[in-house]
Design a protein around this motif. Structure first.
Motif, PDB file in Angstrom:
ATOM      1  N   HIS A 175       0.827  -1.208   0.000  1.00 31.93           N
ATOM      2  CA  HIS A 175       0.000   0.000   0.000  1.00 31.93           C
ATOM      3  C   HIS A 175       0.860   1.255   0.000  1.00 31.93           C
ATOM      4  O   HIS A 175       0.625   2.187  -0.791  1.00 31.93           O
ATOM      5  N   ARG A 176       1.878   1.297   0.844  1.00 35.82           N
ATOM      6  CA  ARG A 176       2.728   2.485   0.930  1.00 35.82           C
ATOM      7  C   ARG A 176       3.553   2.688  -0.339  1.00 35.82           C
ATOM      8  O   ARG A 176       3.870   3.822  -0.714  1.00 35.82           O
ATOM      9  N   LEU A 177       3.897   1.605  -1.013  1.00 41.89           N
ATOM     10  CA  LEU A 177       4.628   1.744  -2.277  1.00 41.89           C
ATOM     11  C   LEU A 177       3.790   2.487  -3.313  1.00 41.89           C
ATOM     12  O   LEU A 177       4.331   3.224  -4.145  1.00 41.89           O
ATOM     13  N   LYS A 178       2.487   2.314  -3.268  1.00 37.20           N
ATOM     14  CA  LYS A 178       1.621   2.960  -4.246  1.00 37.20           C
ATOM     15  C   LYS A 178       1.239   4.378  -3.851  1.00 37.20           C
ATOM     16  O   LYS A 178       1.170   5.262  -4.697  1.00 37.20           O
ATOM     17  N   VAL A 179       0.983   4.611  -2.575  1.00 34.10           N
ATOM     18  CA  VAL A 179       0.480   5.930  -2.177  1.00 34.10           C
ATOM     19  C   VAL A 179       1.575   6.852  -1.651  1.00 34.10           C
ATOM     20  O   VAL A 179       1.379   8.063  -1.574  1.00 34.10           O
ATOM     21  N   ALA A 180       2.734   6.302  -1.272  1.00 35.38           N
ATOM     22  CA  ALA A 180       3.779   7.150  -0.674  1.00 35.38           C
ATOM     23  C   ALA A 180       5.169   6.763  -1.151  1.00 35.38           C
ATOM     24  O   ALA A 180       6.152   7.077  -0.488  1.00 35.38           O
ATOM     25  N   HIS A 181       5.260   6.068  -2.282  1.00 33.33           N
ATOM     26  CA  HIS A 181       6.562   5.697  -2.867  1.00 33.33           C
ATOM     27  C   HIS A 181       7.434   4.884  -1.908  1.00 33.33           C
ATOM     28  O   HIS A 181       8.654   4.919  -1.983  1.00 33.33           O
ATOM     29  N   GLY A 182       6.793   4.148  -1.000  1.00 30.89           N
ATOM     30  CA  GLY A 182       7.530   3.270  -0.097  1.00 30.89           C
ATOM     31  C   GLY A 182       7.955   3.888   1.210  1.00 30.89           C
ATOM     32  O   GLY A 182       8.577   3.217   2.036  1.00 30.89           O
ATOM     33  N   ILE A 183       7.653   5.155   1.444  1.00 30.10           N
ATOM     34  CA  ILE A 183       8.022   5.804   2.705  1.00 30.10           C
ATOM     35  C   ILE A 183       7.091   5.296   3.810  1.00 30.10           C
ATOM     36  O   ILE A 183       5.868   5.417   3.713  1.00 30.10           O
ATOM     37  N   ILE A 184       7.670   4.723   4.863  1.00 29.21           N
ATOM     38  CA  ILE A 184       6.904   4.080   5.935  1.00 29.21           C
ATOM     39  C   ILE A 184       6.913   4.978   7.176  1.00 29.21           C
ATOM     40  O   ILE A 184       7.976   5.455   7.594  1.00 29.21           O
ATOM     41  N   PRO A 185       5.752   5.233   7.803  1.00 25.58           N
ATOM     42  CA  PRO A 185       5.738   6.005   9.047  1.00 25.58           C
ATOM     43  C   PRO A 185       6.576   5.340  10.141  1.00 25.58           C
ATOM     44  O   PRO A 185       6.572   4.113  10.279  1.00 25.58           O
ATOM     45  N   PHE A 186       7.280   6.137  10.899  1.00 29.42           N
ATOM     46  CA  PHE A 186       8.211   5.613  11.905  1.00 29.42           C
ATOM     47  C   PHE A 186       7.491   4.825  12.991  1.00 29.42           C
ATOM     48  O   PHE A 186       7.980   3.781  13.455  1.00 29.42           O
ATOM     49  N   LYS A 187       6.314   5.266  13.414  1.00 35.80           N
ATOM     50  CA  LYS A 187       5.600   4.573  14.489  1.00 35.80           C
ATOM     51  C   LYS A 187       5.112   3.198  14.044  1.00 35.80           C
ATOM     52  O   LYS A 187       5.078   2.262  14.849  1.00 35.80           O
ATOM     53  N   ASN A 188       4.734   3.068  12.766  1.00 33.88           N
ATOM     54  CA  ASN A 188       4.389   1.738  12.258  1.00 33.88           C
ATOM     55  C   ASN A 188       5.583   0.798  12.310  1.00 33.88           C
ATOM     56  O   ASN A 188       5.455  -0.388  12.618  1.00 33.88           O
ATOM     57  N   THR A 189       6.763   1.343  12.039  1.00 34.74           N
ATOM     58  CA  THR A 189       7.980   0.531  12.086  1.00 34.74           C
ATOM     59  C   THR A 189       8.297   0.103  13.511  1.00 34.74           C
ATOM     60  O   THR A 189       8.732  -1.031  13.749  1.00 34.74           O
ATOM     61  N   LEU A 190       8.092   0.980  14.479  1.00 31.68           N
ATOM     62  CA  LEU A 190       8.289   0.604  15.878  1.00 31.68           C
ATOM     63  C   LEU A 190       7.358  -0.536  16.272  1.00 31.68           C
ATOM     64  O   LEU A 190       7.774  -1.502  16.929  1.00 31.68           O
ATOM     65  N   ASN A 191       6.091  -0.420  15.881  1.00 28.94           N
ATOM     66  CA  ASN A 191       5.136  -1.491  16.181  1.00 28.94           C
ATOM     67  C   ASN A 191       5.516  -2.791  15.491  1.00 28.94           C
ATOM     68  O   ASN A 191       5.344  -3.878  16.047  1.00 28.94           O
ATOM     69  N   GLN A 192       6.054  -2.677  14.260  1.00 28.61           N
ATOM     70  CA  GLN A 192       6.457  -3.882  13.546  1.00 28.61           C
ATOM     71  C   GLN A 192       7.630  -4.565  14.245  1.00 28.61           C
ATOM     72  O   GLN A 192       7.636  -5.783  14.406  1.00 28.61           O
TER      73      GLN A 192
END
Length: 564
Positions: A75-92
């Motif tokens: 989803h992020r690759l399509k809507v944000a060119h792959g930029i991932i929110p930092f808080k989602n990464t912490l949860n991951q």
């Protein structure tokens, strides 16, 4: 160089994630993912305790940032060119580490994809790369993350091309290969060069077993279609529930089944070990298969962070073991159980993910058995055809995105344009005027070379927003430009400036500001309604123009397939 840099950073983060899981499990397990060493009460309590910790982490970072894994990255690759929110990464990172350490039936590849994509996109964002470059760098990070997780660089490259990017382009293929090599080298230097399933012995399947492999492929295709369908239904109907009861329900089901069948807990390695140790007991294998399917569907369907590939490989291995028990009764051959376990792993993974080539290479690399290729291709082909043609089954990732309402594809025009950055095509030869009159602008347009754009910069006053406005001047090509006769002054000399008629012939297009990181897709969306004019490119200060992209450039590329 960027692929190597991003791959190195992503691989190190994934290695840190793997070490975190192992350090947590060392507190109560004698061997990684060996939940048989725990007593039955501990197996029931462990997922419940793990879900409470995951909920606490989600509460600290915000429940809205709990979306993780491969579908979220797509989803992020399509809507944000792959930029991932930092808080989602912490949860991951922390949520998946706890989930994997506490016995939930989730995999490590989902976190590896997410962490790899996030780490590389952070590198690209820090360097202020164009968005199309960040997208490619994101693919490099994913390949490095998968290679670092499983030490399978070839399968990592194919997985990125077949599942994540869904295209084979040489300008993407080479950097992704470099990143996968780096990821594999890093994990080999830390964990050694061995693969996870190298203990499988040499394949003994022959031509006489191919008919049974076709039957196995049919069974795996049907099982994959049912698995995907009911997992997606669970995702759909659980979205209305609050996160707390969802997680606790998943923990209770995992703990209850783990209490009875410990081999079903974890990523899938323990299920494979159990299948190898009990390959003559069909009843035990069927109960393990049912438990593993239910645990995987409830964990992933109710939102526990983690991947799906590990459990899918485990389910396929158990299904293959069941087929091996039956085949051994009627077909000759030694060690058929382990052979059918490998066939089940390959076939079920291919049918579930709709990624036949990635599944084949993953099993080959994980086991180190080249003899698996031909029989595995038979199973994979049959399973993929059955699940697609008979049940219209698709990749579980796209099915999850559909039911969650997340965008994962764009119109073909935007797909084509988002691969080219504005910096690569912008016109840099500019004749910039400041607060010029229309008469002065017209004179400059006529006297300026054709490859140079005339731009009028209108400086705003202090009472306004403070942002300068840029206008691109051009004459209407359909109406000829007419010059007035030259005049003489009172001394009889010709005027130094020639006046021009421009009534209705000159157009002033207000340029729309666009960041230098943008792609032609953003330029197209900004201009598509008016179908004329252009955008001006700025680097840091929105008031400083460094180039212009016109709608004519976009139109010419879409029609002719090349840039002007």
């Amino acid at each position: 160089m960027l692929a190597i840099l991003g791959g190195c950073a992503s691989a190190l983060l994934v290695v840190l994630f793997t070490l975190t899981i192992e350090q947590i499990q060392q507190l109560y397990l004698t061997k990684r993912d060996n939940y048989n060493s725990l007593d039955s009460i501990s197996r029931f309590d462990l997922p419940i305790l793990g879900s409470l910790v995951i909920l606490f982490i989600g509460w600290l970072t915000g429940y809205k940032y709990l979306r993780t894994g491969i579908p979220f990255v797509l989803h992020r690759l399509k809507v944000a060119h792959g930029i991932i929110p930092f808080k989602n990464t912490l949860n991951q990172f922390w949520g998946s580490a706890v989930a994997l350490a506490s016995g939930f039936s989730v995999g490590r590849e989902g976190p590896a994809v997410h962490l790899g994509a996030a780490c590389s996109s952070y590198v690209g964002h820090l360097l202020k790369l164009p968005y199309n470059s960040i997208r490619t760098l994101c693919a490099c990070g994913i390949a490095a993350g998968i290679a670092a997780t499983f030490n399978t660089p070839i399968a990592a490259v194919i997985f990125v091309m077949e599942v994540i990017m869904r295209e084979y382009k040489i300008h993407i293929f080479i950097p992704v290969m470099l990143a996968a090599i780096i990821g594999s080298l890093i994990t080999q230097s830390i964990f050694g060069a061995k693969h996870e399933f190298e203990y499988f012995s040499t394949i003994t399947l022959g031509h006489g077993h191919y008919f049974s492999l076709i039957i196995l492929g049919v069974f795996l295709g049907i099982l994959a279609a049912l698995f995907n369908k009911y997992l997606v239904l669970l995702v759909k109907h659980s979205t209305n529930l609050h996160i707390i009861p969802r997680f606790m329900m998943a923990a209770f089901i995992t703990g209850s089944l783990g209490y009875l069948i410990p081999g079903a807990m974890g990523t899938g390695t323990s299920a494979i070990d159990f299948s190898l140790a009990n390959h003559w007991q069909l009843g035990l294998l069927l109960s393990l298969l049912a438990a593993k399917i239910i645990m995987t569907m409830t964990a992933l369907g109710l939102g526990i962070p983690g991947g799906i590939v590990g459990p899918v490989i485990g389910i396929g291995a158990i299904a293959g073991a069941c087929a091996g028990v039956i085949a051994t009764q009627v077909l000759p051959g030694s060690n058929l159980a382990s052979d059918y376990i490998l066939m089940g792993m390959a076939g079920f993974m291919a049918a579930t993910l709709n990624a036949p080539l990635a599944a084949l290479l993953a099993v080959v690399e994980l086991t180190g058995q080249l003899e698996i290729i031909v029989p595995a291709m038979i199973v994979i082909t049959v399973a993929s055809v059955i699940t697609k043609q008979a049940f219209n089954n698709r990749s579980i990732f796209t099915m999850q995105l559909d039911v969650q309402g997340l965008i994962y594809h764009k119109p073909p025009i935007e797909e084509a344009l988002q691969k080219i950055g504005v910096l690569a095509v912008m016109k840099e030869k500019l004749n910039i005027l400041t607060n010029a009159s229309e008469r002065s602008i017209a004179g400059e347009v006529v006297s300026t070379p054709a490859d140079t754009l005339v731009i009028n910069k209108v400086i705003s006053n202090k009472e306004s927003s403070g942002k300068n406005t840029y206008y691109w001047a051009e004459f209407d090509a359909d109406v000829p430009l007419v010059s007035l006769p030259e005049t003489k002054n009172s001394h009889g000399h010709k005027e130094s400036e020639v006046e021009y008629k421009f009534d209705g012939k000159m157009q002033l297009h207000q340029l729309i500001p666009l960041s230098n990181q943008a792609t032609l897709a953003e330029a197209y969306l900004a201009l598509v309604e008016q179908r004329c004019g252009g955008v001006y490119i700025y680097q840091e200060n929105i008031d400083d123009i460094i180039g212009v992209v016109t709608f004519e450039q976009l139109r010419y590329y879409l029609v002719e397939g090349k840039l002007i």
